[in-house]
Design a protein around this motif. Structure first.
Motif, PDB file in Angstrom:
ATOM      1  N   LEU A  96       1.303  -0.356   4.035  1.00 61.18           N
ATOM      2  CA  LEU A  96      -0.012  -0.813   3.146  1.00 61.18           C
ATOM      3  C   LEU A  96      -0.379  -0.796   2.035  1.00 61.18           C
ATOM      4  CD1 LEU A  96      -2.302  -0.367   6.432  1.00 61.18           C
ATOM      5  CD2 LEU A  96      -1.344  -2.453   6.064  1.00 61.18           C
ATOM      6  N   ASP A  97      -0.315   0.622   1.309  1.00 59.96           N
ATOM      7  CA  ASP A  97      -0.700   0.935   0.294  1.00 59.96           C
ATOM      8  C   ASP A  97       0.767   0.078  -0.670  1.00 59.96           C
ATOM      9  OD1 ASP A  97      -1.683   4.297   0.220  1.00 59.96           O
ATOM     10  OD2 ASP A  97      -2.144   2.269   0.759  1.00 59.96           O
ATOM     11  N   GLN A  98       1.815  -0.087  -0.128  1.00 64.65           N
ATOM     12  CA  GLN A  98       2.828  -0.661  -1.315  1.00 64.65           C
ATOM     13  C   GLN A  98       2.662  -2.245  -0.914  1.00 64.65           C
ATOM     14  OE1 GLN A  98       6.050   0.738  -0.220  1.00 64.65           O
ATOM     15  NE2 GLN A  98       5.686   3.135  -0.527  1.00 64.65           N
ATOM     16  N   ASP A 134      -3.302  -8.913  -3.069  1.00 62.17           N
ATOM     17  CA  ASP A 134      -5.000  -9.335  -1.609  1.00 62.17           C
ATOM     18  C   ASP A 134      -4.514  -9.484  -1.164  1.00 62.17           C
ATOM     19  OD1 ASP A 134      -7.428  -9.373  -4.191  1.00 62.17           O
ATOM     20  OD2 ASP A 134      -6.066  -7.854  -3.811  1.00 62.17           O
ATOM     21  N   SER A 135      -3.544 -10.117  -0.516  1.00 65.92           N
ATOM     22  CA  SER A 135      -2.707 -10.402   0.574  1.00 65.92           C
ATOM     23  C   SER A 135      -1.045 -10.540   0.967  1.00 65.92           C
ATOM     24  CB  SER A 135      -3.364 -12.269   0.720  1.00 65.92           C
ATOM     25  OG  SER A 135      -2.559 -13.099   0.345  1.00 65.92           O
TER      26      SER A 135
END
Length: 534
Positions: free
Chosen positions: A49-51, A57-58
């Protein structure tokens, strides 16, 4: 949203964002529908998720086991899953198992405003237990809404000013084209006046075409329809081509000095990029420099950075920009002045287009400016662009950069069929091809083109095919011609330049595609390539 056949939605919040939560790491799902699709409500911090949220933003991707494991999603394969970041709170997920393509940027952007408002509401709800935090959240939300409203209002004002301005910018060259064309009807004009009127018509047509192209390019890029073609070309040659063109533009402006600066021992340097788009970038930046430099110097050049990448620059000693103006010069519709009494012409799309094209080519652009002293623009084409030290000795490339070389191409034994229903367009193509001594045959519609090629008497060596024609359109004509004789090169020449049409033409059997208005140099390059084979 119903068209996406969504089967699952979920909202995850960072534990440290949840008041009174005993956990300070990981995420908790605060909503999911249906719940049976999750194996657990708590998930750990995820590098995945971080990468993914690092640059955007999506994002929308195909569901894999890695993605499913990251959010404890029971479904392990098939379908599309789309993530939206909820400001600094967490993220929202939408899922569909239907076999559809991932959501593109435009589809994601349509939901972003709604998602952002949802994030503000979630934040207000999370902190309702503490009155102080509640007041802070509400106050912050109000400020964000006020800021968004101000931006929206400003955007509407800019668009209104742009539409008003673009009407003026289109009418000005049209007025000159129509006016001088009418004057050419006069019988008592001497040769000098005729040449002067023709030059004005050509200059105004070029200006009008440039504005139309800028609008189309920006529109194509916003809808992800603009592609690029990488090829090697000599850097110094393309800059000298720009220099030659510029000298013809400023010949009547002795108050402006133009200078081309090339690195030492750089004659063999080449770059791999899209040549036409690089030309367009340079043209727009130089246009901008000349527009804002009433008198003084404009300099074009490049240097090689520490990574062996060429950095192009355009410097001017014009009016420069204030600090306030510098922050928004790359925004669409922006201009230094867009009031009715503005001093400088232009549509406000030039710099926007430059930045978009440079990013498309994997590069970056930056500048420095000081009011009343001038502006320096720099750009590099890193990623897609790179230097090659070998010199291309292509005769085709040389003739492509020298229109006079057309006269050295002799095709007296070749027969070229022009399928074109508009007489003025045929006359223009005929005038170019006549320079090569080739025999030109005119087909006024697709039906005639098919018959001439089928009879093949005289033998047709190449076809220039328009697409929009009566009787039988160009697309069908290509198919029938190729069915009878697949060896005849068919070159599409059309005013419809969208990528989808290009693909349709090639799929129908066309060998090459050239967009109107036809550049004689490009046409000659294509003729050289295909007439050698016949």
């Amino acid at each position: 949203m119903s068209r996406k056949n969504l089967e699952f939605g979920g909202v995850w919040i960072r534990n440290y964002s949840i008041p009174y939560s005993p956990k300070t790491t990981g995420y908790t799902v605060i909503y999911s529908q249906p719940q049976i699709k999750l194996s657990q409500t708590l998930i750990s911090d995820s590098n995945f998720l971080d990468q993914c949220f690092e640059d955007s933003d999506s994002f929308s991707i195909q569901l894999t086991s890695e993605v499913a494991d990251a959010i404890s999603f029971k479904k392990k394969e098939r379908g599309i899953i789309t993530f939206f970041k909820l400001q600094d709170l967490g993220f929202l997920v939408l899922y569909s198992s239907a076999k559809v393509k991932v959501w593109n940027q435009i589809e994601q952007r349509k939901l972003k405003n709604v998602i952002n408002k949802f994030a503000v509401s979630v934040k207000a709800c999370l902190f309702h237990e503490k009155s102080t935090l509640d007041l802070i959240t509400i106050s912050k939300t109000q400020k964000e809404l006020e800021k968004a409203k101000k931006v929206a209002e400003e955007s509407n004002e800019l668009k209104s000013a742009f539409l008003s301005n673009i009407s003026h910018e289109f009418r000005t060259p049209l007025n000159a084209i129509i006016g001088f064309s009418n004057l050419l009807k006069e019988n008592n004009l001497d040769k000098a006046d005729q040449n002067k009127f023709i030059q004005n018509i050509l200059s105004s047509s070029s200006k009008l075409m440039k504005m139309v192209n800028n609008l189309l390019y920006v529109s194509k890029m916003d809808s992800n329809q603009l592609n690029f073609t990488l090829d090697f070309f000599n850097i110094n040659a393309i800059l000298r081509e720009v220099e030659s063109y510029l000298h013809s533009q400023i010949v009547n402006k002795p108050e402006i000095e133009f200078k081309l600066v090339l690195p030492v021992n750089s004659e063999d340097l080449q770059i791999e990029s899209d040549r036409e788009k690089v030309l367009q970038i340079l043209d727009s930046l130089l246009d901008n420099a000349l527009k804002f430099t009433k008198c003084g110097k404009v300099e074009l050049g490049y240097y090689i950075d520490n990574n062996s990448i060429p950095v192009f620059y355009i410097r001017d000693t014009g009016i420069g920009m204030s600090k306030e103006k510098q922050a928004s010069i790359f925004e669409a519709f922006r201009q230094l002045d867009y009031e009715a009494n503005r001093k400088f012409e232009g549509s406000g799309l030039g710099l926007t287009l430059c930045k978009k094209l440079i990013h498309l080519l994997g590069g970056e652009i930056w500048f420095d400016s000081e009011e009343d002293l001038g502006t320096n623009f720099y750009f590099r084409l890193s990623g897609s662009g790179k230097i090659q030290m070998d010199l291309l000795n292509s005769l085709t490339s040389k003739s492509d950069r020298n229109l006079n070389a057309i006269e050295n191409l002799k095709y007296s034994e070749k027969n070229i069929l022009i399928a074109e229903d508009v007489k003025s367009n045929f006359n223009y193509l005929n005038a170019i091809i006549e320079l090569t001594d080739a025999t030109v045959i005119w087909a006024k519609n697709g039906k005639d083109a098919i018959q001439i090629c089928n009879h093949n008497n005289p033998r047709i060596d190449l076809v220039l095919m328009d697409i929009r024609m009566p009787e039988v359109d160009g697309m069908e004509a290509i198919k029938q011609i190729k069915n009878v004789n697949a060896t005849i090169p068919v070159i599409v020449q059309t005013a419809y330049a969208m990528n989808s049409e290009r693909e349709e033409c090639l799929k129908a059997g066309a060998d090459q595609f050239i967009s109107k208005p036809i550049d004689p140099r490009k046409l000659m390059k294509i003729l050289q390539e295909y007439l050698k084979k016949t």
